[in-house]
Design a protein around this motif. Sequence first.
Motif, PDB file in Angstrom:
ATOM      1  N   ARG A  76       2.726  19.719   0.390  1.00 58.46           N
ATOM      2  CA  ARG A  76       2.444  19.938  -1.027  1.00 58.46           C
ATOM      3  C   ARG A  76       0.942  20.064  -1.140  1.00 58.46           C
ATOM      4  NH1 ARG A  76       6.232  16.135   0.576  1.00 58.46           N
ATOM      5  NH2 ARG A  76       4.224  15.154   0.863  1.00 58.46           N
ATOM      6  N   VAL A  78      -2.009  19.309  -2.881  1.00 61.98           N
ATOM      7  CA  VAL A  78      -2.370  18.342  -3.928  1.00 61.98           C
ATOM      8  C   VAL A  78      -3.772  17.788  -3.687  1.00 61.98           C
ATOM      9  CG1 VAL A  78      -1.738  16.135  -5.000  1.00 61.98           C
ATOM     10  CG2 VAL A  78       0.069  17.625  -4.109  1.00 61.98           C
ATOM     11  N   TYR A  97       0.024   6.012  -7.670  1.00 61.48           N
ATOM     12  CA  TYR A  97      -0.656   7.177  -7.102  1.00 61.48           C
ATOM     13  C   TYR A  97      -0.619   8.300  -8.125  1.00 61.48           C
ATOM     14  CZ  TYR A  97      -0.575  11.689  -4.704  1.00 61.48           C
ATOM     15  OH  TYR A  97      -0.791  12.991  -4.368  1.00 61.48           O
ATOM     16  N   GLN A 101      -1.364  18.999  -8.405  1.00 59.57           N
ATOM     17  CA  GLN A 101      -0.712  19.918  -7.467  1.00 59.57           C
ATOM     18  C   GLN A 101      -0.827  21.341  -8.000  1.00 59.57           C
ATOM     19  OE1 GLN A 101       3.348  20.472  -4.893  1.00 59.57           O
ATOM     20  NE2 GLN A 101       3.221  18.695  -6.185  1.00 59.57           N
ATOM     21  N   HIS A 112      12.552  18.014   0.348  1.00 58.84           N
ATOM     22  CA  HIS A 112      12.447  16.731   1.049  1.00 58.84           C
ATOM     23  C   HIS A 112      12.852  15.623   0.096  1.00 58.84           C
ATOM     24  CE1 HIS A 112       8.654  17.411  -1.064  1.00 58.84           C
ATOM     25  NE2 HIS A 112       8.618  16.091  -1.226  1.00 58.84           N
ATOM     26  N   HIS A 114      12.260  11.081  -0.484  1.00 50.93           N
ATOM     27  CA  HIS A 114      11.611   9.851  -0.010  1.00 50.93           C
ATOM     28  C   HIS A 114      12.027   8.680  -0.874  1.00 50.93           C
ATOM     29  CE1 HIS A 114       8.888  11.546  -3.006  1.00 50.93           C
ATOM     30  NE2 HIS A 114       8.576  12.535  -2.182  1.00 50.93           N
ATOM     31  N   ARG A 120       6.371  14.267 -12.843  1.00 48.27           N
ATOM     32  CA  ARG A 120       5.444  15.407 -12.994  1.00 48.27           C
ATOM     33  C   ARG A 120       5.112  15.568 -14.456  1.00 48.27           C
ATOM     34  NH1 ARG A 120       5.903  15.654  -7.580  1.00 48.27           N
ATOM     35  NH2 ARG A 120       8.089  15.336  -7.117  1.00 48.27           N
ATOM     36  N   HIS A 153      14.146  17.132  -3.447  1.00 48.35           N
ATOM     37  CA  HIS A 153      13.377  17.933  -4.391  1.00 48.35           C
ATOM     38  C   HIS A 153      12.525  18.966  -3.686  1.00 48.35           C
ATOM     39  CE1 HIS A 153      10.978  14.339  -3.477  1.00 48.35           C
ATOM     40  NE2 HIS A 153       9.907  15.061  -3.695  1.00 48.35           N
ATOM     41  N   HIS A 155       9.793  22.458  -5.039  1.00 52.58           N
ATOM     42  CA  HIS A 155       9.207  23.075  -6.230  1.00 52.58           C
ATOM     43  C   HIS A 155       8.735  24.479  -5.926  1.00 52.58           C
ATOM     44  CE1 HIS A 155       8.617  18.815  -6.708  1.00 52.58           C
ATOM     45  NE2 HIS A 155       7.607  18.811  -5.872  1.00 52.58           N
ATOM     46  N   ASP A 168       1.126  15.009 -10.520  1.00 56.14           N
ATOM     47  CA  ASP A 168       2.169  14.192  -9.895  1.00 56.14           C
ATOM     48  C   ASP A 168       1.844  12.723 -10.128  1.00 56.14           C
ATOM     49  OD1 ASP A 168       3.639  16.222  -8.354  1.00 56.14           O
ATOM     50  OD2 ASP A 168       1.861  16.334  -7.072  1.00 56.14           O
ATOM     51  N   LEU A 170       3.308   8.963  -8.593  1.00 55.84           N
ATOM     52  CA  LEU A 170       4.270   8.333  -7.677  1.00 55.84           C
ATOM     53  C   LEU A 170       3.992   6.835  -7.546  1.00 55.84           C
ATOM     54  CD1 LEU A 170       3.728  11.427  -6.223  1.00 55.84           C
ATOM     55  CD2 LEU A 170       5.621  10.556  -4.890  1.00 55.84           C
ATOM     56  N   ILE A 172       4.130   5.422  -4.628  1.00 55.85           N
ATOM     57  CA  ILE A 172       3.986   5.269  -3.164  1.00 55.85           C
ATOM     58  C   ILE A 172       3.218   4.024  -2.745  1.00 55.85           C
ATOM     59  CG2 ILE A 172       3.279   6.374  -1.001  1.00 55.85           C
ATOM     60  CD1 ILE A 172       2.779   8.861  -2.498  1.00 55.85           C
TER      61      ILE A 172
HETATM   62  C1  1HN Z   1       5.487  14.511  -2.984  1.00 54.23           C
HETATM   63  O1  1HN Z   1       6.712  14.517  -2.454  1.00 54.23           O
HETATM   64  C2  1HN Z   1       5.118  15.477  -3.893  1.00 54.23           C
HETATM   65  O2  1HN Z   1       7.199  16.553  -3.864  1.00 54.23           O
HETATM   66  C3  1HN Z   1       3.851  15.460  -4.449  1.00 54.23           C
HETATM   67  O3  1HN Z   1       5.614  17.455  -4.972  1.00 54.23           O
HETATM   68  C4  1HN Z   1       2.932  14.505  -4.085  1.00 54.23           C
HETATM   69  C5  1HN Z   1       2.348  12.614  -2.766  1.00 54.23           C
HETATM   70  C6  1HN Z   1       2.665  11.697  -1.822  1.00 54.23           C
HETATM   71  C7  1HN Z   1       3.924  11.660  -1.263  1.00 54.23           C
HETATM   72  C8  1HN Z   1       4.872  12.571  -1.639  1.00 54.23           C
HETATM   73  C9  1HN Z   1       6.056  16.562  -4.261  1.00 54.23           C
HETATM   74  C10 1HN Z   1       3.273  13.554  -3.158  1.00 54.23           C
HETATM   75  C11 1HN Z   1       4.555  13.535  -2.591  1.00 54.23           C
END
Ligand code: 1HN
Length: 373
Positions: A76, A78, A97, A101, A112, A114, A120, A153, A155, A168, A170, A172
Amino acid sequence: MIEDVIGRARVQATPELEEYYARLAKHGSGALWTVANEIEPWFPQPRSIPMHWRYEDLRPLVIESATLVTGDDAGRRVVYLVNDERRDVSAAVGLLYTGLQIMNPGESMTAHRHAAAALRFVIEGEGAWTIVNGDRLKVGPNDFAITPKGTWHEHGNESDTTQVIWQDGLDIPLVNALDSNFYEVHPDLHQIPGKVVNTSLLEHGSGILKPDGRSWAKRYSPLLAYPWERTYEALVNLARVSDGTPYDGVIMEYVNPHTGGSVMPTMGAHMQLLQPSQSTLAHRHTGSVIYHVTKGRGHSIIGGRRFDWKEHDIFCVPSWAWHEHANDDPAGEACLFSFNDFPMINALDLHAEEAMDANGGHQDIGEGALNSG
Ligand code: 1HN
């Protein structure tokens, strides 16, 4: 940290004790009284500091990234916003976090999932889409969307001409702090979306009705996208009949329509409206917040520092920091989007809140910091 207070650790080091501490250390142990006052502060001691990120500073850098790396190589693309005191965990504030993006016209990212949850908030560009567990969502400026824990997900940007930039958010740093993060690339690299776009909005987005006979057992909202028009309409309608709260003006939470609770178990989100020239009273609470200026211009005083903001700026309020907001436009309203870790703070019964009174003193307005709610 020695405090000369009965009930706090106040042992003065001596050569004999130092030698004893060294022997404890050799056995993976230590004397509590050497650390007790640090690990049991009288009140929260966030490492995060208040910070303000100006969109006019960051936007050119974000746009530059689109010429420097491909989406495929970056995963991504970002630019993340990091608190000066939380670089070690890549957090913007507390354990949250955030990042900006960018997607070029026609670009798409691989699928992917997680254990961290994501949200968003779209800043600019018309062609953005995201597929969350097979539901293709189309999102435009000021729309809010969620990618809950474990959902597949991916994009993209279907515009022929304009780039998309979104924020974004998160959890995390939190999930990593709990040593609970997992990551998977989709076995086919892409999902096959259902035929109907924004299915979750058609099913769960009426706002006044919910589908009969449909159960929803997951911990996150079945509604995945929250369009700006309807958000703004709800806010303006509420503003016609209510002044809102003294600390935040007219403020509404994005909800899980099934429960009325927060959109995800770890993160919640709000939209608030400040009337022309309105300024709010100062309060502080546990929990961290990241704001995005959706509309207007004004300033916030956070932990004693003044930050003048305008459209698309981002700023943060660390846990337990005093904060107040002001709309500096005498003719137009200001709107602030924000997301937070309140659902987690509340789930763990750690909510505490104080208001500042007219003399600069403070007054408990929660259930009492050390009482159980
Ligand atoms: C992530 O999966 C996205 O899917 C964006 O757009 C930022 C930052 C850290 C870990 C996963 C996305 C992310 C992220």
